[in-house]
Design an enzyme around this catalytic site. Structure first.
Site, PDB file in Angstrom:
ATOM      1  N   ASP A 144       0.815  -1.206   0.000  1.00 13.07           N
ATOM      2  CA  ASP A 144       0.000   0.000   0.000  1.00 13.07           C
ATOM      3  C   ASP A 144       0.858   1.270   0.000  1.00 13.07           C
ATOM      4  OD1 ASP A 144      -1.788   2.192   1.361  1.00 13.07           O
ATOM      5  OD2 ASP A 144      -3.182   0.607   0.758  1.00 13.07           O
ATOM      6  N   TRP A 173      -5.720   1.531  -0.147  1.00 11.62           N
ATOM      7  CA  TRP A 173      -5.643   0.779  -1.399  1.00 11.62           C
ATOM      8  C   TRP A 173      -5.780  -0.708  -1.125  1.00 11.62           C
ATOM      9  CZ3 TRP A 173      -6.692   4.602  -4.163  1.00 11.62           C
ATOM     10  CH2 TRP A 173      -6.048   5.830  -4.026  1.00 11.62           C
ATOM     11  N   ASP A 174      -5.172  -1.202  -0.052  1.00 18.28           N
ATOM     12  CA  ASP A 174      -5.347  -2.605   0.326  1.00 18.28           C
ATOM     13  C   ASP A 174      -6.817  -2.907   0.604  1.00 18.28           C
ATOM     14  OD1 ASP A 174      -2.910  -4.063   0.259  1.00 18.28           O
ATOM     15  OD2 ASP A 174      -2.200  -3.004   2.028  1.00 18.28           O
ATOM     16  N   ILE A 175      -7.474  -2.008   1.304  1.00 18.98           N
ATOM     17  CA  ILE A 175      -8.877  -2.233   1.654  1.00 18.98           C
ATOM     18  C   ILE A 175      -9.744  -2.274   0.402  1.00 18.98           C
ATOM     19  CG2 ILE A 175     -10.862  -1.231   2.849  1.00 18.98           C
ATOM     20  CD1 ILE A 175      -8.784  -0.146   4.928  1.00 18.98           C
ATOM     21  N   GLY A 178      -9.075  -5.530  -1.413  1.00 21.75           N
ATOM     22  CA  GLY A 178      -9.724  -6.682  -0.803  1.00 21.75           C
ATOM     23  C   GLY A 178     -11.198  -6.752  -1.129  1.00 21.75           C
TER      24      GLY A 178
END
Length: 399
Positions: A144, A173-175, A178
């Site tokens: 991220d 960005w990771d969230i 996912g």
């Protein structure tokens, strides 16, 4: 078995969906946890000592990872070593085993080889759904923080007078990645139900970050103008909004992105005469986002004087019951102390214990569905707690 989640009743629209996961960090485990919250059975596989993120901060006073715990709620935990040839074969057999109409699903963001490679799994079971997540489509690694540096977002954040980049404290960005991955899995499952075909889904974190900036117009803006959007502190770009300090040392954010919100703000603060003077001096009504943005410094100065003369409680009293869109700034401890939405009063949360962790506020599924009104908070597993049960074949979660 102590620390197993197998005894938790499957609830939600995805009951019957079965996923095997080998993952680390945020995006991939968040994707599968999202589906577990809505009833899917997720079998997480880690080496016996725990995976790359098993001890990652933040930690509970006991030393248990709050990070690992909260990203793996509602999952079953099996310890096998994907680095071992025999264990890789056992994992592949578990993925390809037919136990229900909605199984044969594998999610990973770690390197795969041998029987766990997508082509090998699809050869063993053509209707498999395999989702792999990587950093960048060109093969370079990314997390991220590095995609935030790469896509320009860090140069738009922070004080206007600063030239230093500003990282995200929350891995947005990771969230987003996912949640996107969970959507892709459901799309592939729906297509398989229609056609009988499996497939390999691949997704890159850097693509998600850049796609997100394109979706909200930031990337095409730079492409068409040749200019990067400058940082401008907490001003809301293209409308009116900013942070303001109060007499008691607190701050709040207020935003007016609709005419209703703007009218409510002017009325609640009693600044109508001052706003009228600004309009007269500028020779234009402040009845659009563009006009208010152009006059933001003048409007902000008036609101700054208003807020500086009042404590936060007085600001709250002035805005309560109106259409003003605002919030006090809080750190997380203040949020827990002040905001009823971050408490068991909110049906989203229950205060429950997890292995090695005293009871904490734990969310259930954040979606509200009339057919499934009870999708409660679920506990995380103890590492390896479900290994014997799953590998011996007694691996179906009770309905």
């Amino acid at each position: 078995m102590m620390g197993s989640v197998a005894s938790q009743t499957s609830k939600g629209p995805l009951a019957g969906m079965r996923i095997v996961e080998i993952s680390a960090f945020i995006a991939a485990p968040l994707a599968t946890m999202t589906l577990a919250q809505m009833g899917a059975e997720v079998i997480r596989i880690d080496p016996p000592e725990g995976g790359l993120d098993y001890g990652r901060w933040p930690l509970a006073p006991s030393g248990a990872s709050l990070y690992w715990t909260m990203l793996n709620r509602g999952k079953r935990s099996v310890t096998l070593d994907p680095r071992n040839d025999a264990d890789r074969a056992s994992i592949a057999a578990l993925i390809c085993k037919k136990t229900a109409a909605e199984d044969g699903i594998f999610v990973t963001n770690l390197p795969t080889r041998g029987p766990l490679a997508p082509d090998a799994l699809l050869e063993s079971r053509p209707d498999c759904i395999i989702a792999t997540l990587d950093g960048s489509p060109d093969g370079t690694t990314a997390i991220d923080y590095t995609v935030h540096a790469a896509n320009g977002a860090a140069m738009m954040s922070g004080p206007a007078e600063s030239d230093r980049p500003m990282n995200n404290a929350v891995p947005y960005w990771d969230i987003i990645c996912g949640r996107t991955l969970s959507t892709a899995l459901l799309a592939a499952l729906l297509e398989r139900a229609r056609t009988g075909k499996g497939q390999h889904i691949s997704l890159s974190l850097s693509d998600i970050a850049m796609e997100s900036l394109a979706n909200i117009g930031v990337m095409p803006e730079a492409e068409l103008t040749g200019m990067a959007r400058p940082r401008d502190g907490n001003w809301v770009y293209g409308s009116f909004g900013r942070d303001f300090a109060t007499a008691c040392g607190r701050s709040f954010m207020v935003v007016a992105v609709t005419q209703k919100q703007w009218t409510a703000l002017v009325e609640a603060t009693g600044l109508g005469d001052e706003i009228a003077r600004i309009e007269a001096e500028l020779g234009t009504p402040l009845d659009s986002d563009a006009a208010r943005y152009a006059a933001r410094e003048r409007i902000g100065a008036a609101l700054e004087r208003w807020s500086a003369a009042r404590a936060l409680a007085e600001v709250d009293a002035a805005f309560k019951g109106t259409a003003v869109c605002w919030s006090p700034y809080r750190d997380t401890a203040q949020m827990l102390a002040e905001d009823r939405r971050a408490s068991p009063e909110n049906p989203l949360f229950e205060r429950i214990a997890h292995p090695g962790i005293d009871p904490v506020l734990t969310p259930g599924a954040p979606v509200r569905m009339t057919n499934h009104p009870d999708m409660p908070a679920m506990t995380a597993p103890t590492l390896g707690a479900d290994t014997t049960e799953v590998l011996n074949g007694n691996d179906e979660k009770p309905e």
